[in-house]
Design a protein around this motif. Structure first.
Motif, mmCIF file in Angstrom:
data_model
loop_
_atom_site.group_PDB
_atom_site.id
_atom_site.type_symbol
_atom_site.label_atom_id
_atom_site.label_comp_id
_atom_site.label_asym_id
_atom_site.label_seq_id
_atom_site.Cartn_x
_atom_site.Cartn_y
_atom_site.Cartn_z
ATOM 1 N N ALA A 125 0.928 -1.203 -0.018
ATOM 2 C CA ALA A 125 0.105 0.108 -0.037
ATOM 3 C C ALA A 125 0.929 1.240 0.029
ATOM 4 C CB ALA A 125 -0.916 0.141 1.434
ATOM 5 N N ALA A 126 1.946 1.267 0.826
ATOM 6 C CA ALA A 126 2.826 2.342 0.979
ATOM 7 C C ALA A 126 3.597 2.526 -0.392
ATOM 8 C CB ALA A 126 3.749 2.256 2.084
ATOM 9 N N SER A 127 4.086 1.752 -0.922
ATOM 10 C CA SER A 127 5.133 1.946 -2.054
ATOM 11 C C SER A 127 4.377 1.924 -3.342
ATOM 12 C CB SER A 127 6.104 0.586 -2.269
ATOM 13 O OG SER A 127 5.186 -0.488 -2.425
ATOM 14 N N THR A 128 3.321 1.253 -3.514
ATOM 15 C CA THR A 128 2.493 1.209 -4.774
ATOM 16 C C THR A 128 1.368 2.341 -4.741
ATOM 17 O OG1 THR A 128 2.841 -1.122 -5.153
ATOM 18 C CG2 THR A 128 1.305 -0.256 -6.558
ATOM 19 N N PHE A 269 12.174 -4.863 -8.880
ATOM 20 C CA PHE A 269 11.996 -5.345 -10.300
ATOM 21 C C PHE A 269 10.754 -4.957 -10.774
ATOM 22 C CE2 PHE A 269 14.856 -8.434 -8.533
ATOM 23 C CZ PHE A 269 15.896 -8.549 -9.020
ATOM 24 N N ASN A 270 10.153 -3.978 -10.190
ATOM 25 C CA ASN A 270 8.786 -3.298 -10.807
ATOM 26 C C ASN A 270 7.548 -4.230 -10.938
ATOM 27 O OD1 ASN A 270 10.046 -0.724 -10.700
ATOM 28 N ND2 ASN A 270 10.945 -1.213 -12.799
ATOM 29 N N MET A 271 7.495 -5.327 -9.901
ATOM 30 C CA MET A 271 6.497 -6.265 -9.864
ATOM 31 C C MET A 271 5.885 -6.434 -8.825
ATOM 32 S SD MET A 271 8.607 -9.253 -12.081
ATOM 33 C CE MET A 271 8.855 -8.987 -13.907
ATOM 34 N N VAL A 272 5.516 -5.570 -7.954
ATOM 35 C CA VAL A 272 5.112 -5.413 -6.899
ATOM 36 C C VAL A 272 3.485 -6.099 -6.601
ATOM 37 C CG1 VAL A 272 4.163 -4.146 -4.677
ATOM 38 C CG2 VAL A 272 6.348 -3.486 -5.974
ATOM 39 N N ILE A 273 2.861 -5.742 -7.661
ATOM 40 C CA ILE A 273 1.352 -5.991 -7.575
ATOM 41 C C ILE A 273 1.039 -7.397 -7.922
ATOM 42 C CG2 ILE A 273 -0.874 -5.839 -8.706
ATOM 43 C CD1 ILE A 273 -0.278 -2.676 -8.724
ATOM 44 N N PRO A 274 1.585 -8.179 -9.237
ATOM 45 C CA PRO A 274 1.530 -9.444 -9.402
ATOM 46 C C PRO A 274 2.092 -10.294 -8.109
ATOM 47 C CG PRO A 274 3.088 -8.561 -10.800
ATOM 48 C CD PRO A 274 2.370 -7.462 -9.970
ATOM 49 N N ALA A 275 3.332 -9.752 -7.845
ATOM 50 C CA ALA A 275 3.879 -10.602 -6.689
ATOM 51 C C ALA A 275 3.026 -10.714 -5.329
ATOM 52 C CB ALA A 275 5.238 -10.086 -6.214
ATOM 53 N N PHE A 276 2.525 -9.536 -5.070
ATOM 54 C CA PHE A 276 1.582 -9.401 -3.885
ATOM 55 C C PHE A 276 0.403 -10.248 -4.211
ATOM 56 C CE2 PHE A 276 -2.167 -7.383 -2.180
ATOM 57 C CZ PHE A 276 -1.719 -7.497 -0.602
ATOM 58 N N LEU A 277 -0.155 -10.197 -5.206
ATOM 59 C CA LEU A 277 -1.662 -11.011 -5.312
ATOM 60 C C LEU A 277 -1.383 -12.401 -5.158
ATOM 61 C CD1 LEU A 277 -3.032 -9.263 -8.531
ATOM 62 C CD2 LEU A 277 -3.868 -9.176 -5.782
ATOM 63 N N LEU A 278 0.004 -12.916 -5.695
ATOM 64 C CA LEU A 278 0.414 -14.303 -5.631
ATOM 65 C C LEU A 278 0.732 -14.584 -4.190
ATOM 66 C CD1 LEU A 278 2.234 -14.806 -9.012
ATOM 67 C CD2 LEU A 278 0.138 -16.033 -8.163
ATOM 68 N N LEU A 279 1.376 -13.834 -3.570
ATOM 69 C CA LEU A 279 1.676 -14.227 -2.232
ATOM 70 C C LEU A 279 0.735 -14.193 -1.338
ATOM 71 C CD1 LEU A 279 5.131 -12.167 -1.950
ATOM 72 C CD2 LEU A 279 4.849 -14.911 -1.782
ATOM 73 N N PHE A 280 -0.272 -13.244 -1.592
ATOM 74 C CA PHE A 280 -1.542 -13.001 -0.728
ATOM 75 C C PHE A 280 -2.321 -14.398 -0.650
ATOM 76 C CE2 PHE A 280 -5.957 -11.779 0.108
ATOM 77 C CZ PHE A 280 -5.651 -11.072 1.042
ATOM 78 N N ILE A 281 -2.623 -14.805 -1.769
ATOM 79 C CA ILE A 281 -3.510 -16.022 -2.017
ATOM 80 C C ILE A 281 -2.928 -17.261 -1.442
ATOM 81 C CG2 ILE A 281 -4.617 -17.580 -3.656
ATOM 82 C CD1 ILE A 281 -4.930 -15.151 -5.643
ATOM 83 N N SER A 282 -1.643 -17.282 -1.674
ATOM 84 C CA SER A 282 -0.845 -18.680 -1.330
ATOM 85 C C SER A 282 -0.782 -18.727 0.116
ATOM 86 C CB SER A 282 0.626 -18.805 -1.843
ATOM 87 O OG SER A 282 1.325 -17.711 -1.384
ATOM 88 N N THR A 283 -0.323 -17.368 0.754
ATOM 89 C CA THR A 283 -0.256 -17.265 2.451
ATOM 90 C C THR A 283 -1.676 -17.426 2.900
ATOM 91 O OG1 THR A 283 1.535 -15.801 2.180
ATOM 92 C CG2 THR A 283 0.574 -15.807 4.033
ATOM 93 N N TRP A 284 -2.849 -16.807 2.440
ATOM 94 C CA TRP A 284 -4.159 -16.902 2.936
ATOM 95 C C TRP A 284 -4.492 -18.282 2.924
ATOM 96 C CZ3 TRP A 284 -8.688 -13.566 0.582
ATOM 97 C CH2 TRP A 284 -9.834 -13.657 1.485
ATOM 98 N N SER A 285 -4.216 -19.005 2.030
ATOM 99 C CA SER A 285 -4.457 -20.483 2.144
ATOM 100 C C SER A 285 -3.681 -21.192 3.049
ATOM 101 C CB SER A 285 -4.257 -20.978 0.496
ATOM 102 O OG SER A 285 -4.294 -22.415 0.696
#
Length: 422
Positions: A125-128, A269-285
């Motif tokens: 949220a802060a960086s993006t 590497f300018n990939m915050v949002i896709p990385a966050f979405l994938l990490l969010f789903i896997s960590t949530w699970s």
């Protein structure tokens, strides 16, 4: 595996629900792709340097693999869950004590993953979006979502995770490729020396063993579904390959960027949002699974407790731990597990193979098995002293725990072991 939520909780798995060992190996490997696992790989690489980190990854994986190979056969041959196997070796009431320890451990992991997920959301949220929100509020809100998921919708989020985890693996592989491409040479990784080295190779290895020490104890929960002995041994490759791979994929970008936080690494590497979405789903699970397993474990202590209420209470406790910064004590927590858990594996291994001679009768469960409980307590107490370096046995307290549990239990059960088979 069976779709019935509580099927085979107290009975043997039937042939109609047997699966391939490779299916289980993939399930085990997928558990390594969470924020907490990636954090460990990054932290240890930056604390030790790449070369020593690889040694720590290798030694810890070898120790855990050997333990898992021993206990996976018990699940495969008995077709029973860890919960039931502990009933035989520790007794009905003794198993409840051990399960309480497991439940607290799983809630601890829930708290750690919850806190690290909140940090990832805060940083994104802060960086993006240049938007700031209280981490405490994030912890509470994400805890509510995960708790709701655990009670009502864990199956759907797991299905999403089964898709996201392979994608996340490929994504981390791509980041690894970009990190290596920016290096002058691959050998420069081995030249990296941390400025402040507050961690020893032994401490790092101990932390990594503690991080996955429940795998050997709980391996029967997976292997009881596998068709054959050979396939159950092959399923251990999910840990042997998957866990160090996750550490490795996080270690290299961390050294290249100097960051531990996976979101900050992706920002490079300018990939915050896709990385966050994938990490969010896997960590949530993963965290929903932690809470689900903890609640099932606590439910076995008192059958009058409803699963829904246990989930809520466990979630509240885990959330409070996260709010008080439990992740700060992650390394100490993992070292503590390295003291308590290994002896449980050695005790029920000896009980199954040498005392019961691979035959478990569901009607033959005692209320108490004092020899197992005393062996566990004594081995844990002695391992505390070797951990504190009051004296040394093998030089590795987690091995002390495993071996002491076996030796003390053998001493108690000497006559039963050499009793002629009937």
């Amino acid at each position: 595996m069976s779709n019935t939520e509580d099927q085979y909780a107290t009975t043997k798995v039937q042939p109609k629900d047997f699966v391939s060992g490779w299916v289980v190996a993939l399930i085990i490997a997928s558990t390594g792709l969470s924020v907490s696992t990636l954090f460990l790989g990054s932290e240890i690489a930056l604390s030790l340097g790449f070369e020593k980190a690889l040694i720590a990854f290798g030694i810890s994986t070898l120790v855990l693999t050997l333990m898992c190979m021993a206990t996976t056969l018990i699940g495969n041959r008995s077709r029973l869950s860890t919960y039931m196997i502990l009933h035989f070796s520790f007794g009905e009431y003794g198993a409840k004590i051990v399960n309480f320890i497991f439940g607290v451990t799983l809630v601890g992991w829930f708290a750690v993953a919850l806190e690290l997920l909140a940090i990832a959301i805060f940083d994104t949220a802060a960086s993006t979006f240049s938007f700031s929100v209280s981490k405490e509020l994030i912890i509470i809100v994400t805890s509510l979502f995960i708790t709701f998921t655990t009670v009502y919708g864990i199956r759907s989020i797991e299905k999403v995770a089964n898709i996201s985890i392979p994608i996340l693996t490929a994504f981390l592989g791509y980041i690894f490729y970009l990190s290596v491409a920016e290096l002058e040479s691959f050998s420069s990784l081995f030249d990296f020396v941390p400025e402040e080295n507050g961690m020893t190779l032994f401490k790092a290895t101990s932390i990594l063993v503690g991080a996955a020490i429940l795998f050997p104890v709980l391996m029967a929960d997976f292997s009881r579904f596998i068709k054959t002995d050979k396939q159950s041994l092959a399923s251990v490759l999910g840990l042997t390959i998957g866990t160090p791979l996750a550490y490795f994929l996080s270690a290299v970008p961390s050294i290249q960027t100097g960051e531990v936080d996976i979101i900050k690494i992706m920002e490079e590497f300018n990939m915050v949002i896709p990385a966050f979405l994938l990490l969010f789903i896997s960590t949530w699970s993963t965290n929903a699974t932690n809470l689900y397993s903890a609640s099932l474990t606590f439910s076995t202590i008192n059958k009058k407790w409803t699963f829904k209420n246990v989930v809520i209470v466990s979630s509240i406790f885990g959330t409070l731990l996260a709010l008080f910064g439990f992740a700060t004590y992650l390394f100490e927590f993992l070292e503590f597990l390295g003291i308590l858990a290994p002896s449980i594996s050695s005790i029920y291994f000896i009980h199954f193979f040498w005392i019961k001679r691979q035959r478990y009768n569901l009607d033959d469960i005692a209320k108490w098995e004092p020899s197992a409980l005393i062996s566990w307590v004594l081995s844990s107490l002695i391992s505390v002293f070797t951990y504190l370096e009051v004296f040394q046995i093998t030089g590795a307290y987690f091995l002390d725990s495993f071996l002491l549990g076996a030796v003390i239990y053998l001493a108690f059960q000497w006559k039963a072991i050499f009793k002629p088979a009937q």
